[in-house]
Write an enzyme that holds these catalytic residues in place. Structure first.
Site, PDB file in Angstrom:
ATOM      1  N   TYR A  85      -2.759 -16.412  -7.936  1.00  0.00           N
ATOM      2  CA  TYR A  85      -2.602 -15.132  -8.693  1.00  0.00           C
ATOM      3  C   TYR A  85      -3.728 -14.226  -8.218  1.00  0.00           C
ATOM      4  O   TYR A  85      -3.552 -13.281  -7.849  1.00  0.00           O
ATOM      5  CB  TYR A  85      -2.894 -15.666 -10.179  1.00  0.00           C
ATOM      6  N   PHE A 137       9.592  15.538  -2.080  1.00  0.00           N
ATOM      7  CA  PHE A 137      10.514  14.317  -2.341  1.00  0.00           C
ATOM      8  C   PHE A 137      10.726  13.875  -3.584  1.00  0.00           C
ATOM      9  O   PHE A 137       9.719  13.870  -4.657  1.00  0.00           O
ATOM     10  CB  PHE A 137       9.856  12.946  -1.394  1.00  0.00           C
ATOM     11  N   THR A 138      11.983  13.328  -4.042  1.00  0.00           N
ATOM     12  CA  THR A 138      12.357  13.056  -5.212  1.00  0.00           C
ATOM     13  C   THR A 138      11.401  12.426  -6.262  1.00  0.00           C
ATOM     14  O   THR A 138      10.717  13.106  -7.105  1.00  0.00           O
ATOM     15  CB  THR A 138      13.733  12.376  -5.201  1.00  0.00           C
ATOM     16  N   ASP A 228       1.787  11.158   2.502  1.00  0.00           N
ATOM     17  CA  ASP A 228       2.990  10.041   2.445  1.00  0.00           C
ATOM     18  C   ASP A 228       3.150   9.479   3.766  1.00  0.00           C
ATOM     19  O   ASP A 228       4.007  10.333   4.602  1.00  0.00           O
ATOM     20  CB  ASP A 228       4.208  10.804   1.656  1.00  0.00           C
ATOM     21  N   LYS A 271      10.249   1.166   4.642  1.00  0.00           N
ATOM     22  CA  LYS A 271      10.719   1.923   5.806  1.00  0.00           C
ATOM     23  C   LYS A 271      10.007   1.657   7.225  1.00  0.00           C
ATOM     24  O   LYS A 271      10.362   0.466   7.629  1.00  0.00           O
ATOM     25  CB  LYS A 271      10.578   3.716   5.626  1.00  0.00           C
ATOM     26  N   ARG A 395      21.971  14.501  -0.478  1.00  0.00           N
ATOM     27  CA  ARG A 395      20.469  15.188  -0.405  1.00  0.00           C
ATOM     28  C   ARG A 395      21.006  16.664  -0.385  1.00  0.00           C
ATOM     29  O   ARG A 395      20.590  17.408   0.455  1.00  0.00           O
ATOM     30  CB  ARG A 395      19.834  14.596   0.888  1.00  0.00           C
ATOM     31  N   PHE A 462      20.419  11.857  -9.313  1.00  0.00           N
ATOM     32  CA  PHE A 462      21.502  11.717  -8.149  1.00  0.00           C
ATOM     33  C   PHE A 462      21.485  10.029  -8.144  1.00  0.00           C
ATOM     34  O   PHE A 462      22.462   9.481  -7.681  1.00  0.00           O
ATOM     35  CB  PHE A 462      20.767  11.840  -6.573  1.00  0.00           C
TER      36      PHE A 462
HETATM   37  C1  LIG Z   1       9.248   9.897   1.954  1.00  0.00           C
HETATM   38  C2  LIG Z   1       9.232   8.883   0.858  1.00  0.00           C
HETATM   39  N1  LIG Z   1       8.347   8.795  -0.054  1.00  0.00           N
HETATM   40  C3  LIG Z   1       8.259   7.903  -0.969  1.00  0.00           C
HETATM   41  C4  LIG Z   1       9.373   7.287  -1.367  1.00  0.00           C
HETATM   42  C5  LIG Z   1       9.517   6.320  -2.303  1.00  0.00           C
HETATM   43  O1  LIG Z   1       9.284   5.002  -1.905  1.00  0.00           O
HETATM   44  P1  LIG Z   1       9.992   3.690  -2.784  1.00  0.00           P
HETATM   45  O2  LIG Z   1      11.586   4.030  -2.736  1.00  0.00           O
HETATM   46  O3  LIG Z   1       9.474   2.485  -2.200  1.00  0.00           O
HETATM   47  O4  LIG Z   1       9.562   3.670  -4.058  1.00  0.00           O
HETATM   48  C6  LIG Z   1      10.480   7.222  -0.182  1.00  0.00           C
HETATM   49  C7  LIG Z   1      11.577   6.278  -0.659  1.00  0.00           C
HETATM   50  O5  LIG Z   1      12.760   6.673  -0.297  1.00  0.00           O
HETATM   51  C8  LIG Z   1      10.635   8.389   0.750  1.00  0.00           C
HETATM   52  O6  LIG Z   1      11.630   8.235   1.538  1.00  0.00           O
END
Ligand SMILES: Cc1ncc(COP(=O)(O)O)c(C=O)c1O
Length: 470
Positions: A85, A137-138, A228, A271, A395, A462
């Protein structure tokens, strides 16, 4: 019928061919269902490729997130999981790998990227503050907004033009950033949020010159800069290729220098870092780390596992090391580029230059007769699936959501359908099949109609929205 002399892809482009720096040890069979079955599956999924079952998909280009093939070394690492743990030895391997390759002092594992985005947003944003960034980014923007921040896009204008050939379309416009600081005051800027590469712009890179300049501007005003780092390794490839003075520097070296201009980073390790699940958050400041280390216990788990199993952290530590190898990155981006070049040759509109992780079809030019409010990019994703069982992702207007104040759709300039290439998964022959399917949909584009949204979730619509044909 004329019989053309077969040529390798390298010969066609007048160069020597390259090949992936790996061979295949295990395979997963693919299956293609019939067109009638795909039609049924699509209706059942409300024309949203996120709602399809993967069993009904032939070539899956929905995302490069968590879809990479791990190496034999990573799988061996999975067997070395220390599932304690607290204080798992795999955590220390991960900490060491992040420190070594990204250069940050303090490291926290998270279950994936958005876990890290949540924590940094809660700790670094005071309600009412502004968060400038190089395109939204979303999930990142949503966490910034949920923490009370206002996201402001300060990317260069060229990023919003899919045909512009600027080599670093991810760059921050320093005038826009400077004007924001002037207008609201440095104390009202929580931090600068810099992504390399920029996903929503088409996987476009940020130059080293730009991150240095942003750093200088931030330093003059006492503003922090966070990265990021999700696809920073791919960003480094473009710096090596396109920016003067970097041709002889390794990808690993470039990543390290880039990070040195920042105060920390969040990471979706699914990624670049070549794992199926995981993320991390890293900062340099001791006090900020204290706060994050406490908060992580509430949302992710103890600071030495953060929502991950020991085995996941081991695979991630090994993945980090593999991800910065020059030959890996060259072949990864080379494959994306191969698909992009084929489509470009055939006159199919895509975002130029081709980015790091995906080929982005320009749905505005693909379906000029479909108005943006009828979801051309979503339509294109549906049509591609119907044609061949290939899964892609919208997108455009659906991803952009609604304006928090007016409630109207955000209408982004870029209306794109993303063909995202998982790392180390598909072959050149798969790319040929994909290209031919895109061409078939393009050839029949005149008769395609748009979509109407029939169900709209409140957050990140989306993912789960439903549509029907108009
Ligand atoms: C540029 C970017 N930042 C953050 C994220 C968020 O990461 P996660 O999907 O692992 O939560 C993504 C995921 O698609 C991303 O492409």
């Amino acid at each position: 019928m004329t019989h053309l002399k077969p040529e390798t892809m390298g010969q066609q482009f007048g160069r020597r061919s390259w090949a992936e720096p790996w061979k295949i040890k295990m395979v997963e069979p693919l299956r293609m269902i019939s067109r009638e079955e795909r039609e049924r599956a699509l209706v059942e999924a409300g024309y949203n490729t996120f709602l399809l079952r993967s069993d009904d998909v032939y070539i899956d280009l929905l995302t490069d997130s968590g879809t990479s093939a791990m190496s034999d070394r990573q799988w061996a690492g999975m067997m070395l999981g220390d599932e304690a743990y607290a204080g798992s030895r795999n955590f220390y391997h991960l900490e060491e790998a992040v420190r070594h390759h990204y250069g940050f002092r303090h490291v926290l594992p998270t279950h994936q990227g958005r876990g890290a985005e949540h924590l940094i947003s809660q700790v670094a944003i005071k309600p009412g503050q502004f968060v400038p960034g190089n395109m939204y980014f979303t999930t990142t923007r949503l966490h910034q907004e949920l923490a009370g921040g206002h996201f402001v896009d300060v990317i260069i204008d060229e990023a919003h033009d899919p045909e512009d050939l600027h080599p670093f379309k991810g760059d921050v416009d320093l005038d826009k950033l400077g004007a924001l600081i002037e207008r609201v005051g440095a104390g009202q800027v929580a931090y600068v949020s810099l992504a390399g590469t920029v996903n929503m712009a088409g996987g476009q890179p940020v130059s080293m010159a730009n991150v240095r300049a942003v750093r200088d501007l931030c330093a003059r005003h006492g503003i922090r800069l966070f990265l990021d780092a999700t696809r920073l390794v791919e960003n480094a490839f473009f710096i090596q290729e396109r920016e003067a003075g970097f041709a002889d520097r390794s990808i690993a070296d470039i990543v390290l220098e880039f990070c040195s201009y920042s105060d920390g980073a969040w990471m979706s390790a699914k990624k670049d870092n070549l794992v199926n699940i995981g993320g991390w958050l890293a900062v340099n400041d001791d006090d900020q780390f204290e706060e994050l280390r406490n908060l992580i216990v509430v949302y992710e788990g103890l600071h030495t596992y953060g929502g991950l199993a020991g085995r996941d952290m081991e695979a991630l530590a090994i993945g980090i090391e593999e991800s910065v190898q020059d030959d890996h990155v060259r072949s990864r981006i080379g494959q994306v580029r191969y698909l992009g070049e084929l489509l470009t040759d055939w006159g199919i509109p895509i975002v130029q230059p081709v980015g790091g992780h995906a080929v982005f079809l320009d749905a505005r030019r693909f379906f000029p007769h479909i108005p943006q409010d009828e979801f051309p990019a979503q339509t294109l994703a549906a049509e591609l699936y119907l044609d061949s069982g290939i899964r892609s992702m919208e997108r455009g207007i659906a991803s952009a959501g609604r304006d928090a104040k007016t409630g109207d759709h955000n209408r982004p300039k870029l209306e794109l359908t993303r063909l995202t290439i998982p790392r180390r998964v598909y072959t050149q022959a798969h790319m040929d099949v994909v290209a031919e399917s895109v061409k078939a949909v393009h050839d029949g584009r005149g008769s395609t109609g748009g979509l109407r949204m029939t169900y709209e979730p409140k957050y990140l619509r989306f993912f789960q929205a439903r549509f029907e044909r108009l």
